[in-house]
Scaffold this active site. Structure first.
Site, PDB file in Angstrom:
ATOM      1  N   ASP A   1       0.844  -1.197   0.000  1.00  0.00           N
ATOM      2  CA  ASP A   1       0.000   0.000   0.000  1.00  0.00           C
ATOM      3  C   ASP A   1       0.878   1.245   0.000  1.00  0.00           C
ATOM      4  O   ASP A   1       2.040   1.208   0.408  1.00  0.00           O
ATOM      5  CB  ASP A   1      -0.878   0.028   1.256  1.00  0.00           C
ATOM      6  CG  ASP A   1      -1.831  -1.152   1.306  1.00  0.00           C
ATOM      7  OD1 ASP A   1      -2.123  -1.719   0.237  1.00  0.00           O
ATOM      8  OD2 ASP A   1      -2.277  -1.488   2.417  1.00  0.00           O
TER       9      ASP A   1
HETATM   10  N1  URA Z   1      -1.128  -5.884   3.989  1.00  0.00           N
HETATM   11  C1  URA Z   1      -1.654  -4.640   4.001  1.00  0.00           C
HETATM   12  O1  URA Z   1      -2.692  -4.388   4.586  1.00  0.00           O
HETATM   13  N2  URA Z   1      -0.970  -3.686   3.317  1.00  0.00           N
HETATM   14  C2  URA Z   1       0.190  -3.891   2.687  1.00  0.00           C
HETATM   15  O2  URA Z   1       0.774  -2.967   2.105  1.00  0.00           O
HETATM   16  C3  URA Z   1       0.711  -5.196   2.691  1.00  0.00           C
HETATM   17  C4  URA Z   1       0.034  -6.172   3.353  1.00  0.00           C
END
Ligand code: URA
Length: 242
Positions: free
Chosen positions: A103
């Site tokens: 993310d």
């Molecule tokens: N899980 C999440 O919620 N976000 C990420 O970036 C990676 C794994």
């Protein structure tokens, strides 16, 4: 391989553009200037420089990046710069792709490659490469929450509960969570399912490869042979009881 083809294969542009670069004297090979684009070189241990910048011939590119917050993993980003802007242009031109996305607010270890088979294996749900996330939670994490994460939590839109392979308490608010899958927002959704909330998220390990302490945020480096051997190992079953 002809020098023009070497440069083209390493992402320095079309063969015509590479030919011109060589003819203009922008390229050295193993320390010596070479202005003949058709000169033949053995690609094994081939070092060259383009405009003074050193490179080594690599048939395939394998690299790691310490992703900063506020970067997006896609090529066409919406709100933030792309992680690809952190790489030199020949690597982007040879089309390295990140293996699994983080993310925009997540930091940490990302692998990139232009080797389709490697990308496929590392991201295949069958191969189940464990990934370890350092999670900073809004509320102190208690033993029941840890045991629920390891036993399995039900996420909306998932047919069955999903369990972490491991969950280790580091401090009141920090846990290391090991997951076998890479579902959308998986860590955030699992932590929400135990009535807590992710305030900070960093990926610190993929398979047996840890984010090196000396790889600064925003920096990338080639994966060396040792790192590739670690990544190509069959993942261990890391599941532990709470
Ligand atoms: N899980 C999440 O919620 N976000 C990420 O970036 C990676 C794994």
């Amino acid at each position: 391989m002809q020098l023009e083809r070497v440069l083209h294969s390493q992402g320095f542009g079309s063969r015509k553009a590479c030919r011109i670069m060589v003819r203009q004297g922008e390229v050295t090979v193993n320390g010596d200037a070479c202005d003949d684009p058709f000169a033949e070189f053995d690609t094994e241990n081939l070092n060259f420089s383009v405009n003074g910048e050193p490179w080594r011939y690599r048939e395939k590119a394998y690299l790691m990046l310490h992703k900063p917050a506020n970067y997006e993993c896609s090529h066409r980003t919406q709100h933030h710069p792309t992680i690809y802007s952190l790489l030199p242009y020949p690597l982007v031109a040879r089309d390295v792709q990140c293996i699994g996305r983080l993310d925009e607010d997540t930091t940490g270890l990302i692998l990139l490659s232009d080797d389709g088979q490697f990308i496929h294996r590392m991201s295949s749900p069958k191969w189940k490469v464990p990934k370890v996330y350092e999670v900073t939670a809004k509320h102190a994490v208690d033993e029941k929450q840890i045991s629920d994460l390891v036993k399995g939590v039900q996420l909306v839109d998932e047919p069955a509960p999903i369990a972490a392979l491991a969950c280790k308490q580091i401090s009141d608010h920090v846990i290391h969570l090991t997951l076998a899958e890479g579902k959308y927002h998986q860590v955030k959704r699992m932590v929400a399912a135990i009535s807590n909330r992710v305030e900070g998220l960093k990926r610190i390990r993929i398979g047996e490869l840890s984010l090196p302490d000396d790889l600064a945020v925003g920096q990338w480096r080639w994966l060396d042979e040792a790192a590739l051997v670690l990544l190509n190992q069959q993942p261990k079953n890391e599941r532990v009881s709470a």
